[in-house]
Design an enzyme around this catalytic site. Structure first.
Site, short mmCIF file in Angstrom:
data_model
loop_
_atom_site.label_atom_id
_atom_site.label_comp_id
_atom_site.label_asym_id
_atom_site.label_seq_id
_atom_site.Cartn_x
_atom_site.Cartn_y
_atom_site.Cartn_z
N HIS A 101 0.94 -0.97 0.01
CA HIS A 101 0.17 0.17 0.06
C HIS A 101 0.76 1.37 0.12
O HIS A 101 2.08 1.03 0.26
CB HIS A 101 -0.89 -0.18 1.19
CG HIS A 101 -0.32 0.12 2.55
ND1 HIS A 101 0.60 -1.02 3.07
CD2 HIS A 101 -0.11 1.14 3.33
CE1 HIS A 101 1.08 -0.61 4.16
NE2 HIS A 101 0.59 0.73 4.39
N ASP A 103 0.59 5.24 2.05
CA ASP A 103 -0.16 5.49 3.02
C ASP A 103 -0.88 6.78 2.75
O ASP A 103 -0.46 7.67 1.84
CB ASP A 103 1.02 6.13 4.25
CG ASP A 103 1.62 4.99 4.85
OD1 ASP A 103 0.92 3.88 4.93
OD2 ASP A 103 2.81 5.01 5.64
N HIS A 256 4.82 0.14 0.36
CA HIS A 256 5.54 -0.75 1.43
C HIS A 256 4.75 -1.94 1.89
O HIS A 256 3.36 -1.91 1.42
CB HIS A 256 6.09 0.15 2.35
CG HIS A 256 5.24 0.96 3.31
ND1 HIS A 256 4.47 2.17 2.81
CD2 HIS A 256 4.38 0.75 4.48
CE1 HIS A 256 3.43 2.66 3.44
NE2 HIS A 256 3.51 2.00 4.68
N ARG A 271 4.85 6.02 14.53
CA ARG A 271 4.78 6.60 13.22
C ARG A 271 4.18 7.87 13.16
O ARG A 271 3.22 8.33 13.65
CB ARG A 271 4.01 5.60 12.07
CG ARG A 271 4.13 6.18 10.58
CD ARG A 271 3.13 5.41 9.71
NE ARG A 271 1.89 6.03 9.57
CZ ARG A 271 0.89 5.58 8.90
NH1 ARG A 271 0.92 4.33 8.39
NH2 ARG A 271 -0.17 6.20 8.88
#
Length: 280
Positions: A101, A103, A256, A271
């Site tokens: 995907h 982000d 990623h 994150r």
């Protein structure tokens, strides 16, 4: 000292480790320029031994590149809504980010980049893969490139954060809100990087639903072809995490995949996501 900064590629496709930078300290203009250039050149950059990166310092590093995102569906860290606590407990079977995907492509202005800090890692497994979407685009035939140049794709969180999604929903370690009615946004299938001018594919299996003006059934064969094509081994790199490691990747040019191969062990990451602009 900026003269001590070293950039070492980890694969032929993308990715580089950077030595000589303490992300918990204030970066000089020269050091920032070197880090920024490495980010543009290699699409994902890695730093080892960043044990002093507190939540505040983590956010401060992210703000060098833009404003910070507050995730619309996943609750952030207590006192730090800009930070996602990405945790998989030993008894949990699914993980967050366990599929290819990009982000936040489900936003009208998707993320520029994401900065992931490893707090606790399993004794084995838990690596992350990245795929270079510039290389994926450049490897296509001229005929398919021409076809894709005129296409727009519809992105939404309604699949991943819906009842059958593989997000943080229904997991004890992360608090998420279901989004079955999440909005849809249009993005070009071939995106031009706003800083380098380089073209790349901008569709992904998690958040791309269909092509604009096409039904989902009509879209599926071509999307499936692009999804299979874009994650080929020659376009990828792989990173082995250690506690204190940091990865900073460009969501405008990469996919990623967080591998889920450490059942029975805990993994804890934090994150920060940097806001981006509207793709063109």
């Amino acid at each position: 000292m900026t003269s001590a900064i070293q950039v070492k590629p980890i694969s032929g496709a993308l990715g580089a480790e950077i030595d000589g930078v303490d992300l918990a300290s204030d970066l000089s203009n020269e050091a920032f320029d070197q880090v920024h250039q490495a980010f543009l050149d290699h699409h994902v950059i890695f730093f080892r031994g960043q044990h002093g990166l507190t939540p505040e310092k983590h956010k401060a590093f992210g703000r060098h590149f833009g404003t910070l995102n507050v995730h619309p569906y996943v609750k952030g860290m207590e006192g730090h809504p800009e930070i996602l606590e990405i945790i998989k407990e030993p008894e949990e079977k699914t993980n967050f980010g366990g599929g290819w995907h990009t982000d936040m492509s489900f936003l009208e202005e998707p993320a520029l980049g994401s900065i992931l800090h490893a707090i606790e890692v399993p004794p084995f497994g838990g690596d992350t893969l990245w795929a270079n979407q510039h290389l994926a685009y450049e490897a296509l035939s001229d005929g398919l490139k021409e076809t894709l140049e005129g296409l727009t794709a519809i992105h939404s969180a309604k699949g991943e954060y819906g009842p059958k999604g593989q997000s943080a929903l229904n997991r004890q370690s992360m608090e998420a809100t279901a989004a079955p009615d999440a909005p849809e946004f249009e993005h070009p299938v071939v995106r031009t990087h706003p800083e380098t001018g380089r073209k790349g594919l901008y569709v992904n299996p998690a958040f791309t639903l269909r092509f604009k003006g096409w039904s989902r059934r009509e879209s599926r064969p071509l999307l499936n072809y692009l999804f299979e094509h874009s994650r080929q081994e020659p376009f990828t790199c792989r990173f082995r995490w250690e506690a204190g490691s940091v990865a900073f990747w460009d969501n405008r040019s990469t996919w990623h995949f967080a591998l889920n191969d450490y059942h029975g062990h805990r993994r804890h990451m934090r994150r920060v996501t940097v806001n981006g602009d509207r793709p063109f």
